[in-house]
Design a protein around this motif. Structure first.
Motif, PDB file in Angstrom:
ATOM      1  N   GLU A  79      25.039  -0.895 -26.267  1.00  0.00           N
ATOM      2  CA  GLU A  79      23.763  -0.275 -26.602  1.00  0.00           C
ATOM      3  C   GLU A  79      23.568   0.925 -25.696  1.00  0.00           C
ATOM      4  O   GLU A  79      23.853   0.867 -24.493  1.00  0.00           O
ATOM      5  CB  GLU A  79      22.620  -1.282 -26.426  1.00  0.00           C
ATOM      6  CG  GLU A  79      21.300  -0.746 -26.938  1.00  0.00           C
ATOM      7  CD  GLU A  79      20.263  -1.858 -27.197  1.00  0.00           C
ATOM      8  OE1 GLU A  79      20.560  -3.035 -26.926  1.00  0.00           O
ATOM      9  OE2 GLU A  79      19.167  -1.525 -27.664  1.00  0.00           O
ATOM     10  N   LEU A  80      23.107   2.031 -26.294  1.00  0.00           N
ATOM     11  CA  LEU A  80      22.838   3.234 -25.508  1.00  0.00           C
ATOM     12  C   LEU A  80      21.877   4.121 -26.246  1.00  0.00           C
ATOM     13  O   LEU A  80      21.987   4.300 -27.452  1.00  0.00           O
ATOM     14  CB  LEU A  80      24.136   3.995 -25.185  1.00  0.00           C
ATOM     15  CG  LEU A  80      24.897   4.713 -26.291  1.00  0.00           C
ATOM     16  CD1 LEU A  80      25.894   5.699 -25.678  1.00  0.00           C
ATOM     17  CD2 LEU A  80      25.625   3.724 -27.186  1.00  0.00           C
ATOM     18  N   ASN A  81      20.905   4.640 -25.517  1.00  0.00           N
ATOM     19  CA  ASN A  81      19.943   5.593 -26.071  1.00  0.00           C
ATOM     20  C   ASN A  81      19.257   5.067 -27.337  1.00  0.00           C
ATOM     21  O   ASN A  81      18.999   5.824 -28.271  1.00  0.00           O
ATOM     22  CB  ASN A  81      20.657   6.919 -26.393  1.00  0.00           C
ATOM     23  CG  ASN A  81      21.408   7.488 -25.203  1.00  0.00           C
ATOM     24  OD1 ASN A  81      20.813   7.770 -24.176  1.00  0.00           O
ATOM     25  ND2 ASN A  81      22.718   7.633 -25.337  1.00  0.00           N
ATOM     26  N   GLN A 127      20.524   3.298 -29.522  1.00  0.00           N
ATOM     27  CA  GLN A 127      21.523   3.116 -30.579  1.00  0.00           C
ATOM     28  C   GLN A 127      22.388   1.903 -30.235  1.00  0.00           C
ATOM     29  O   GLN A 127      22.515   1.540 -29.068  1.00  0.00           O
ATOM     30  CB  GLN A 127      22.438   4.345 -30.671  1.00  0.00           C
ATOM     31  CG  GLN A 127      21.720   5.661 -30.647  1.00  0.00           C
ATOM     32  CD  GLN A 127      20.914   5.915 -31.892  1.00  0.00           C
ATOM     33  OE1 GLN A 127      21.426   5.787 -32.999  1.00  0.00           O
ATOM     34  NE2 GLN A 127      19.656   6.277 -31.734  1.00  0.00           N
ATOM     35  N   PHE A 177      28.009   2.815 -35.489  1.00  0.00           N
ATOM     36  CA  PHE A 177      27.037   3.389 -34.548  1.00  0.00           C
ATOM     37  C   PHE A 177      25.764   3.591 -35.336  1.00  0.00           C
ATOM     38  O   PHE A 177      25.770   4.336 -36.323  1.00  0.00           O
ATOM     39  CB  PHE A 177      27.438   4.798 -34.112  1.00  0.00           C
ATOM     40  CG  PHE A 177      28.424   4.904 -33.003  1.00  0.00           C
ATOM     41  CD1 PHE A 177      28.282   4.205 -31.831  1.00  0.00           C
ATOM     42  CD2 PHE A 177      29.486   5.780 -33.119  1.00  0.00           C
ATOM     43  CE1 PHE A 177      29.198   4.358 -30.814  1.00  0.00           C
ATOM     44  CE2 PHE A 177      30.404   5.945 -32.109  1.00  0.00           C
ATOM     45  CZ  PHE A 177      30.254   5.225 -30.953  1.00  0.00           C
ATOM     46  N   GLU A 178      24.687   3.038 -34.905  1.00  0.00           N
ATOM     47  CA  GLU A 178      23.444   3.219 -35.651  1.00  0.00           C
ATOM     48  C   GLU A 178      22.272   2.798 -34.776  1.00  0.00           C
ATOM     49  O   GLU A 178      22.459   2.130 -33.764  1.00  0.00           O
ATOM     50  CB  GLU A 178      23.481   2.414 -36.950  1.00  0.00           C
ATOM     51  CG  GLU A 178      23.783   0.938 -36.750  1.00  0.00           C
ATOM     52  CD  GLU A 178      24.037   0.186 -38.052  1.00  0.00           C
ATOM     53  OE1 GLU A 178      24.390   0.831 -39.055  1.00  0.00           O
ATOM     54  OE2 GLU A 178      23.869  -1.033 -38.051  1.00  0.00           O
ATOM     55  N   PRO A 179      21.059   3.184 -35.156  1.00  0.00           N
ATOM     56  CA  PRO A 179      19.911   2.798 -34.337  1.00  0.00           C
ATOM     57  C   PRO A 179      19.760   1.281 -34.255  1.00  0.00           C
ATOM     58  O   PRO A 179      20.138   0.557 -35.189  1.00  0.00           O
ATOM     59  CB  PRO A 179      18.733   3.430 -35.079  1.00  0.00           C
ATOM     60  CG  PRO A 179      19.323   4.586 -35.817  1.00  0.00           C
ATOM     61  CD  PRO A 179      20.679   4.100 -36.237  1.00  0.00           C
TER      62      PRO A 179
END
Lengths: 119, 119
Positions: B24-26, B28, B96-98
């Motif tokens: 998990e990052l930002n 996302q 990769f997705e929110p």
């Protein structure tokens, strides 16, 4: 909606530490970059960064440890954490990070890139 | 800051259409999922999605065309665009997705997952 072939894109890159934009989504960018040698110690105040190795390997150096990242592996560096990528040999790396991320973070030097080009 | 080895993580997945959270990052998420067969036609109102094929291949079907995505390739599906992943054989896919993305988008059916597990 076109697909992106990473090997084909990396074959177009002939320099180091110069990320190209390969995709954008949700305010984040997919960047492709070749590393060779040591980068500069830096951190990002507001951005977490993901480094995924497509080909080769590199060492992600932290102040208290080093993580060897090989092809098929990724590492996430949280905001605020000082780090330095260091590649003994050329390595193909995919970055996933916010569009606002400056490559050298809190440092400005000859490696700093204000704008990136698409690929 | 630990690295993630994709092949090792995928070896732990024994089902289909059930994404696991690998990072998990930002805001996302990095999710790992195996596809096999056709999914359900759907779209996401507010999320763009990236599909990167780690092993195998699949077809990303749109209403007006189909894009074959092979290992080492990714495709970004913008928000609002109806799509259906369809894999003839098992395929290992990184998403990769929110963090907010629901796997079946605007559709709710037996494939819908309200919560995802880490891997």
């Amino acid at each position: 909606m076109e697909k992106i072939n990473l090997a084909r894109k990396f074959s177009l890159i002939n320099d180091y530490w110069n990320p190209r934009i390969a995709g954008e989504l949700n305010g984040q960018m997919v960047k492709l970059v070749k590393f060779k040698g040591p980068f500069v110690w830096h951190y990002h105040d507001n951005e977490d960064e993901l480094f995924y190795v497509v080909k080769g390997r590199f060492d992600m150096e932290f102040r208290d440890k080093t993580v060897r990242v090989n092809a098929g592996e990724f590492i996430i560096v949280p905001r605020g954490v000082e780090h330095r990528p260091n590649a003994e040999k050329e390595v193909d790396v995919l970055l996933f990070e916010p569009a606002t991320t400056l490559n050298t973070g809190n440092i400005t030097n000859e490696l700093t890139l204000e704008t990136l080009k698409p690929i």
